[in-house]
Design a protein around this motif. Structure first.
Motif, PDB file in Angstrom:
ATOM      1  N   TRP A 191      18.375-100.270 -65.701  1.00  0.00           N
ATOM      2  CA  TRP A 191      18.942-101.615 -65.632  1.00  0.00           C
ATOM      3  C   TRP A 191      18.149-102.518 -64.697  1.00  0.00           C
ATOM      4  N   ALA A 219      11.359-110.283 -52.811  1.00  0.00           N
ATOM      5  CA  ALA A 219      12.314-111.081 -53.608  1.00  0.00           C
ATOM      6  C   ALA A 219      13.425-110.213 -54.179  1.00  0.00           C
ATOM      7  N   THR A 220      13.097-108.941 -54.500  1.00  0.00           N
ATOM      8  CA  THR A 220      14.112-108.040 -55.067  1.00  0.00           C
ATOM      9  C   THR A 220      15.261-107.840 -54.082  1.00  0.00           C
ATOM     10  N   VAL A 223      14.642-113.523 -44.737  1.00  0.00           N
ATOM     11  CA  VAL A 223      14.581-113.115 -43.330  1.00  0.00           C
ATOM     12  C   VAL A 223      13.165-113.345 -42.804  1.00  0.00           C
ATOM     13  N   ALA A 226      14.420-102.888 -63.725  1.00  0.00           N
ATOM     14  CA  ALA A 226      13.068-102.399 -63.997  1.00  0.00           C
ATOM     15  C   ALA A 226      12.240-102.281 -62.724  1.00  0.00           C
ATOM     16  N   ASN A 227      12.478-103.168 -61.770  1.00  0.00           N
ATOM     17  CA  ASN A 227      11.681-103.127 -60.542  1.00  0.00           C
ATOM     18  C   ASN A 227      11.957-101.878 -59.721  1.00  0.00           C
ATOM     19  N   TYR A 245      20.753-104.950 -46.658  1.00  0.00           N
ATOM     20  CA  TYR A 245      20.220-105.565 -45.429  1.00  0.00           C
ATOM     21  C   TYR A 245      21.287-106.401 -44.731  1.00  0.00           C
ATOM     22  N   LEU A 272      11.107-115.600 -43.901  1.00  0.00           N
ATOM     23  CA  LEU A 272      10.947-117.055 -43.788  1.00  0.00           C
ATOM     24  C   LEU A 272      11.564-117.549 -42.489  1.00  0.00           C
TER      25      LEU A 272
END
Lengths: 1025, 497
Positions: B100, B112-113, B483, B102-103, B122, B485
């Motif tokens: 479900w 980004a994930t 975080v 893929a990454n 986190y 950024l």
């Protein structure tokens, strides 16, 4: 040339006979063109404040200074007239009905103004001109009628809210909704209708209801839209987004009339989004499931290896598919023809001292989606009573009850296993019949999805009662000074009863569940203000000074009960529910108090130069400690160029330049600036669920409202006796001290604190043009046109929020950021270097900087959400006794996505769900020309920081023919001997046609599962007795 | 006369307006009705309990919810959502497969994930700060010592647990443990590994030395609360993670010596009988907060299959998680633990589906007491249990001095599974064997990722499965993009991202 005597509602230039030094008594009668008396018409000696009003029979008598004086005679809705006495003692005046809107009185808050003399950007809409049957609230009729007033219907469901916005929404986090003021009293702009507790159900059900749906549109005299802060500042902290005044009818002195209108409407559903029929569903499943098998195992075309010949067994066999036929159309099974019946009776009666308007309305809509019916009763009683020479009382009361069902449409919160009715119909396999052999509702392959037709078994009733009473007392303290005291109580309560019996076989709640909820909103208003008005030889001065106290409060409770051994009791005895751990109860309460003072000064010189200043001071319990009070000023001025000598006797009948500036507030409700501990996060010990409490908010005692300032420049014009009239307005409005969140470090308990920081700006143009193209006794043709365009952009951002590189400091507020795309990758050979590991069928993203990576550096600005241009076009014809009117609106330049994509994941998995017919356009190796992305997951999608791409995003425009109305007035003369005074038959069509370049379902509803649209055809008759 | 009346009227009316203007300033005080404020919270023992419950809520088996301090929806740590701490600890390994996300499957995740709503794990760093606040408030409160010390021990254990979870996924982070800094807005750098783990260790030692904290809550109405046993278990996990074998052995031996826990005679019963004595910690599930794990397992057309000899009948599920056949084949014949796994089933059309005709992997049911179609069940989720203690002690002993002392612990577990005990292995053979043994014993319990990393097999196994993008950076997940950024260079990203 039209005459420009101002008509201030509380002005003192009427009825002032007793202390004038009189030399000559003039008597007369004021009649309309047909000779009917006009009671209450104003008769004033020109250049003085000496004047009177006509009595019930239109008669007046006035002592004037000499018998060569000039009398100014005016009456609302009629062209004013100057009569040079030339020695006559008795006169008969026939006033002509005003052909121009310019004579109209507009509401500007704590008083009225003649539109010719207003200094602000004010638009007045006579509801009789736009009244359309089959609409539940007046806001639904206003789309495109006022330049700068942008409306969007949140849903086509009966009674749904219309999201309104006056001139560009420049508050990214605050509200963009205008203030609604009904008969002088601000209302709570939300309906307290309880939603459903979605934590088990997974869907909400119901509709965001317009608070105006409790007001019968036929009771509304006019709607005034005030757009500029220079004028709205008199509503201070509530007026950032403009003010919409709604004024209900009042009785008129004269013969009693009874108006009865009955309409019957048929609603024919328009074509809805198309879903696969049984045969196509099975074929598409087999095709995509095979493609998925190839992908999961990385066989060609997704890998080098060829698939084994016997590795895949299709779920549906060829013979099953061939025998399937079209199956059950579940979506269209929910949609049917709708009917609307409406009866409206109004009685208008009155004499010099008492005038009454009362009405009763019954509106019943059997809606086109089952289980979303809407039924309304409203009753109104407006009375104006003279309590003496100088005291007037008016009391306006309204009662309404709305009974509605609430089909569950729109979004849901629980994912695919908790679909609502419409979503379930989208997903349910069309090859499965509705019922099992034993008569129970069937299940689709994903057995958690409730049978869409089983939703009909749900009993979901909502009853909303609203009662409002607005007494208003005018006391004329002096000839030039009036005290007005206004009170109001406005109470809405709404009760929901929901019962889902066990026959529904809901997977989450198989043994049935009930929900009961009641919410209440109350608003109390008390205001008192003085109005002063005095005319001098060459000028007029008027002023308002007053104060108000406002209280709004709301509370409610709700419960869920789960587990019913019988369906027989429904929601009427929830005590029998036995799944105690799943039972739930909730309650809430809020209260806001506000105190205000306000003032207005108006000074007009020679009727040419007009200055207007307003000021309001607001204090509120939801303002933070260090900013308890706010002051909001507005100034505006107008120059009536057409009154200048050099324009006399020209074709220019009206020319006015106006300019204004104001500061108004945008307040967020709730207690955003307090330190709060929220009941959040439960946990179970043993078998007991205990509530948790979390610090959810830290205090900011300096928090305050957003301040909007606006500069307006407007030109009102009229040519050829106002046969051509209109206005052009340009504006710039700015919001500063924007309501925003300062992020707190990611390791703090609370992640953000409210603050006021940043600034935005909008500039725009509003144009309105009305023309009377033909005006003869037998044929009239007029058109009106509105046009508005605006652009809203950032001026200053929150410096504490780091901006990604792709966001420009001064970009449009609604800018779209994302990756550009370049079609699909159609083979492994086509996989570009910067997308190594991508698969055929994936969208090809553009590597903007050619660095071989796809990341935030490849994000570009893809445009701006929202339309660049909004417009409306209306036209009215009358030929003898026939009338024809049509209205259309539209917008242009709005980027829109494809609507929504077929769900290839759910149709191809082992428990397939149905999806859109556009699934046939999904790429696969055996559909090489497919334009929609294939089954292979795109390994790069997760790197897209915005999640947005321009795939199938295009600029769209549309024109919707909203309404066509054809009417015939029966020719009745006094000697027809019919019991009617007036009979009008009409045919009305709503939502007639849509012209657009948009490929999706409907450009106005680009949500994923919209309520279907209908063509509504109405046959009706207006009878006046 | 008339004008006198008029004057009076004017005076009265001005007075009225004056009253309206100034008379009710007190009305402008804000009132909060449906939330708590500093004026009425943190006062009684029950208030502290409610604050503690909020710390516990991260561990609820319920799906999740919006973080009240941020407004972003996050999943909780331990439920069957494929993005939780629990499931990602399995889905990134050889024991469970799911496509479900893929990454995750392909080891192509990036900052980004784990951003936005993907920052669910986190985001628990905020609960560390909340725990610090509560510890401080309890310490300063005047509730009686019995309650005070127990609540303190609970709060410290929960803080240590949250910090350990963050450490496991992201390495040491800049969690706030000093109550004085809780409302500071200054960005602080990440702790060093030693500083960070010292805090976890000290919190757990404090809890273990608290007399008021019971050794176990088995069979009591407080089942689900943090006990001394859990504090000891977390300490064992920390030491194993750091490969501090002597301390790990000692921590494990303390649990054994406490006598509060024992192996359940039957493996499948561990997951059936609520609060049995093998369980050190389990998350309570009931009708209000049901367990959705099982719904994720079953193929769509499922009708009946067998877990051992037990017939499991129900409708199809989401077919989300499968046990790869390669993993299933690690069980030898006769291993009783296989009796909690379904390897073939009959579909609704009456056809048998197995590994040769479309069943993608075995169905790792584990919880074999399910009855009815579900979709969800009121079955507690097991997190820590005594068998893990025995296997950990065996591993720690083998690492220090070879297997001879270790057999007695591992063979207790193997005996119960109905497979023969080990002997005569070299240290290296024992090391490899115990990794597989842990897989067989603890599959789908959220330990596999740690175990593979500890044995340096995490990346290797991923590449073997076809996740060719996997590299050593993937041993830790990345710090979320937002975080980084916010950190403006002060917060360091994990290496490789």
């Amino acid at each position: 040339m039209l005459f420009g005597q101002s008509i201030f509602a509380h002005s003192a230039n009427i009825g002032l006979v007793h202390n004038q030094r009189a030399q000559q008594e003039i008597t007369g009668v004021v009649l309309d063109e047909s000779g009917s008396p006009l009671p209450g018409a104003s008769v004033v000696e020109k250049g003085t404040t000496n004047g009177t009003q006509t009595d019930f029979d239109g008669n007046f008598s006035l002592l004037v200074s000499n018998n060569s004086a000039t009398l100014l005679i005016s009456y609302v809705g009629f062209e004013a007239m100057e009569v040079l006495l030339q020695g006559q003692n008795t006169i008969v005046v026939n006033l002509k009905e005003s052909a121009s809107e310019l004579d109209e009185v507009v509401v500007i808050g704590y008083g009225t103004s003649n539109i010719k003399e207003t200094t602000g950007a004010v638009a007045n809409v006579k509801v009789t001109d736009i009244l359309q049957p089959s609409n539940t609230s007046v806001d639904q009729m206003l789309q495109g009628r006022v330049a700068g007033l942008n409306l969007s219907l949140s849903s086509a469901q009966p009674g749904a809210r219309v999201n309104a916005n006056i001139r560009a929404d420049i508050s990214p986090r605050g509200s963009g909704e205008p203030l609604y003021v009904v008969d002088g009293v601000p209302i709570i702009n939300s309906s307290p209708e309880p939603g459903l507790d979605d934590s088990d159900l997974g869907f909400f059900g119901g509709v965001d209801r317009s608070p105006l749906s409790t007001i019968n549109p036929a009771d509304i005299e006019s709607v005034d839209v005030i757009k500029d802060a220079g004028t709205t500042a008199i509503y201070g902290s509530a007026a950032a987004n403009g003010v919409i005044f709604i004024t209900t009818k009042k009785g008129k002195a004269g013969k009693t009339t009874v108006d009865y209108r009955v309409t019957t409407s048929i609603q024919n559903p328009k074509d809805y989004i198309e879903f696969l029929d049984a045969e196509d569903f099975m074929r598409q499943h087999n095709r995509l499931a095979y493609d998925r098998f190839l992908f999961d195992n990385k066989y060609a075309p997704y890998g080098a290896q060829n698939p084994p010949t016997d590795g895949f067994t299709p779920f549906f066999s060829e013979s099953e598919i061939e025998n399937a036929g079209s199956g059950t159309d579940y979506v269209n099974g929910l949609i049917r023809s709708g009917f609307i019946q409406e009866h409206n009776v109004s009685i208008n009666s009155g004499n010099e001292n008492t005038q009454v308007y009362s009405s009763f309305n019954y509106f019943d809509n059997i809606a086109i989606v089952k289980n979303s019916d809407f039924q309304r009763y409203t009753g109104r009683f407006n009375i104006t009573q003279k309590l003496g020479e100088r005291i007037n009382l008016s009391v306006k009361t309204n009662f309404s009850q709305i009974n509605s069902n609430n089909a569950s449409t729109g979004a849901n919160s629980g994912g695919s296993e908790k679909f609502n009715m419409l979503q379930a119909a989208y997903a349910f396999a069309p090859n499965i019949p509705v019922r099992e052999e034993d008569g129970s509702y069937s299940r689709t392959y994903n057995n958690l999805i409730t049978n869409p037709f089983a939703f009909f078994e749900i009993d979901d009733e909502l009853r909303t009662n609203r009662f409002s009473i607005t007494p208003k007392l005018d006391v004329e303290l002096l000839d030039v000074l009036t005290l007005t005291i206004v009170g109001s109580m406005d109470r809405t309560s709404s009760t929901r009863r929901f019962f889902m019996p066990s026959v529904v076989e809901n997977a989450q709640l198989p043994e049935g569940s009930a929900q009961l909820a009641t919410n209440r909103n109350d608003a109390y208003t008390g205001e008192a203000y003085f109005s002063y008005s005095k005319s001098f030889a060459k000028s007029t001065f008027s002023a308002v000074l007053g104060a108000g106290v406002y209280k709004t409060l709301g509370d409610g409770f709700s419960l869920q009960a789960v587990g019913f051994f019988t369906d027989a009791l429904g929601a009427d005895n929830v005590g029998v529910a036995d799944q105690l751990l799943r039972n739930r109860q909730n309650s809430f309460r809020f209260e806001t108090n506000r105190l205000s003072q306000f003032a207005r000064l108006n000074y007009a010189i020679n009727g040419k130069y007009i200055f207007n200043g307003v000021l309001r001071r607001d204090g509120a319990s939801n303002f933070s400690d260090n900013n308890k009070w706010g002051i909001f000023p507005g100034v505006s001025a107008a120059w009536r160029i057409s009154q200048e000598p050099f324009l006399e006797n020209t074709k220019v009948s009206n020319l006015k330049l106006r300019v204004g500036y104001g500061e108004v507030g945008n307040v967020v409700l709730a207690d955003n600036a307090l330190q709060l501990y929220e009941i959040s996060g439960a946990f179970t010990f043993g078998n007991v669920v205990q509530p948790g409490v979390v610090l959810s908010q830290v205090a900011n005692t300096d928090f305050k409202w957003e301040t909007n300032t606006s500069i307006d420049l407007g030109l009102d014009f009229g040519f050829f006796e106002d046969r051509i009239s209109g206005s052009v307005e340009v504006y710039e409005k700015r919001a500063k001290d924007l309501i925003d969140f300062d992020p707190l470090p990611s390791n703090n308990a609370v992640g953000r604190v409210v603050t006021n920081v940043g600034s935005t700006r909008a500039r725009g143009i509003d144009i309105a043009l009305n023309t009377i193209n033909i005006l003869t006794d037998s044929f009239e043709w007029s058109t009106n046109f509105t046009f508005t365009t605006s652009r809203a952009e950032w001026v200053e951002r929150n410096p504490n929020v780091a901006l990604p590189d792709y966001v420009g400091a001064n970009d449009d507020i609604n800018a779209i950021y994302g990756w550009e795309t370049d079609g699909l990758i159609r083979s492994l050979e086509e996989v570009p270097n910067h997308m190594a590991g991508a698969f055929p069928g994936n969208i090809r993203f553009v590597d903007q900087n050619n660095d071989g990576l796809l990341d935030e550096n490849d994000v570009v600005n893809l445009g701006t959400w929202g339309a660049g241009i909004n417009f409306g076009i209306g036209t009215n014809f009358r030929y003898k006794n026939f009338t024809l009117s049509a209205f259309a609106y539209g917008n242009s330049g709005a980027p829109r996505g494809f609507g929504f994509f077929p769900n290839i994941f759910s149709i191809s998995n082992s428990t397939p769900s149905n999806t859109l017919t556009s699934v046939k356009d999904v790429w696969s190796f055996d559909n090489p020309n497919g334009v929609l992305p294939g089954i292979a997951s795109n390994p790069y999608s997760g790197n897209n920081p915005t999640g947005t791409t321009d795939f199938l995003l295009e600029e769209t425009s549309f024109l919707r023919i909203r309404n066509i109305n054809f009417g015939y007035i029966l020719p009745i003369t006094d000697n027809s001997k019919l019991p009617f005074r007036k009979v009008r038959f009409f045919v009305d069509l709503q939502n007639v046609a849509l012209f657009t370049n948009y490929d999706g379902f409907d450009p106005e509803f680009d949500v994923t599962n919209p309520y279907p649209q209908a063509l509504t055809s109405t046959l009706g008759v207006d009878i006046q007795f | 006369m008339k004008s006198k009346f008029k004057n009076k009227l004017i005076v009265v009316s001005f007075f009225t307006v004056f009253i309206l203007t100034t008379g009710c300033e007190s009305e402008l005080e804000p009132e909060v009705f449906s939330d708590l404020t500093p004026e009425n919270f943190f006062q009684t023992e029950k208030d502290f309990n409610a604050a503690l419950v909020a710390l516990y809520s991260s561990f609820s088996i319920d799906w999740g919810g919006p973080d009240p301090g941020v407004g972003i929806w996050y999943t909780n740590l331990y439920n069957a959502n494929n993005r939780t701490y629990l499931m990602r600890s399995g889905l990134t390994t050889d024991e469970l497969w799911n496509d479900w996300d893929a990454n995750i499957l392909n080891f192509t995740w990036g900052p980004a994930t784990f951003s936005g709503t993907g920052a669910s794990t986190y985001s628990r760093i905020r609960y560390v700060a909340r725990a610090t606040d509560i510890i401080d408030k309890i310490e300063k409160s005047s509730v009686n010592d019995l309650i005070k010390n127990r609540y303190l021990a609970e709060a410290k254990t929960l803080r240590a647990w949250l910090m350990y979870i963050l450490y496991d996924f992201f390495g040491p982070v800049n969690a706030k443990i000093d109550p004085e800094t809780l409302s500071d807005t200054e960005i602080i750098p990440r702790w060093t590994d030693a500083e960070y783990t010292a805090v976890i260790e000290q919190d757990l030692l404090d809890a273990i030395s608290t007399d008021e904290l019971p050794e176990s809550y088995s069979g009591t109405a407080d089942w689900g609360r943090v006990s001394k046993g859990l504090a000891r278990m977390l300490l064992l996990k920390l030491y194993m993670h750091k490969k501090d074998w002597p301390k790990a052995e000692a921590a494990g031996m303390n649990i054994i010596a406490s006598g509060a826990y024992s192996l359940n005679p039957s493996y499948d019963d561990v997951f059936i009988t609520s609060s049995n004595t093998e369980l050190i910690y389990a998350i309570v599930s009931n009708d209000a907060v049901p367990n959705w794990y099982m719904q994720h397992l079953f193929p769509g057309g499922y009708a009946q299959g067998f877990a051992g000899s037990k017939s499991i009948e129900r409708g199809g599920g989401w077919y989300g998680f499968s046990m790869p056949w390669e993993f299933y084949d690690k069980f030898e014949d006769g291993d009783l633990r296989k009796n909690t796994i379904i390897s073939e089933y009959t579909n609704s059309a009456g056809e048998l589906v197995d590994r040769d005709n479309g069943l993608r992997g075995a169905i790792p049911l584990k919880y074999t007491s399910i009855e009815g179609n579900g979709p969800d069940y009121a079955i507690d989720w097991v997190i820590y249990r005594y068998a893990d203690v025995l296997l950990s002690v065996a591993e720690a002993i083998n690492e220090q001095r070879g297997p001879s002392d270790a057999y007695q612990y591992v063979n207790q577990v193997r005996d119960r599974a109905g497979v023969s005990g080990w002997n005569g292995l070299t240290q290296e053979e024992f090391r490899e064997a115990i990794l597989d043994e842990r897989g067989r014993e603890l599959f789908a319990e959220g330990h596999r990722r740690q175990d593979l990393i500890r044995h340096s097999k995490f990346i290797e196994r991923a590449i073997e499965r076809g996740a060719t993008s996997a590299s050593s950076k993937h041993i830790l997940f990345p710090i979320p993009a937002e975080v980084m950024l916010e950190g403006g260079g002060i917060i360091e990203q994990n290496p490789g991202y």
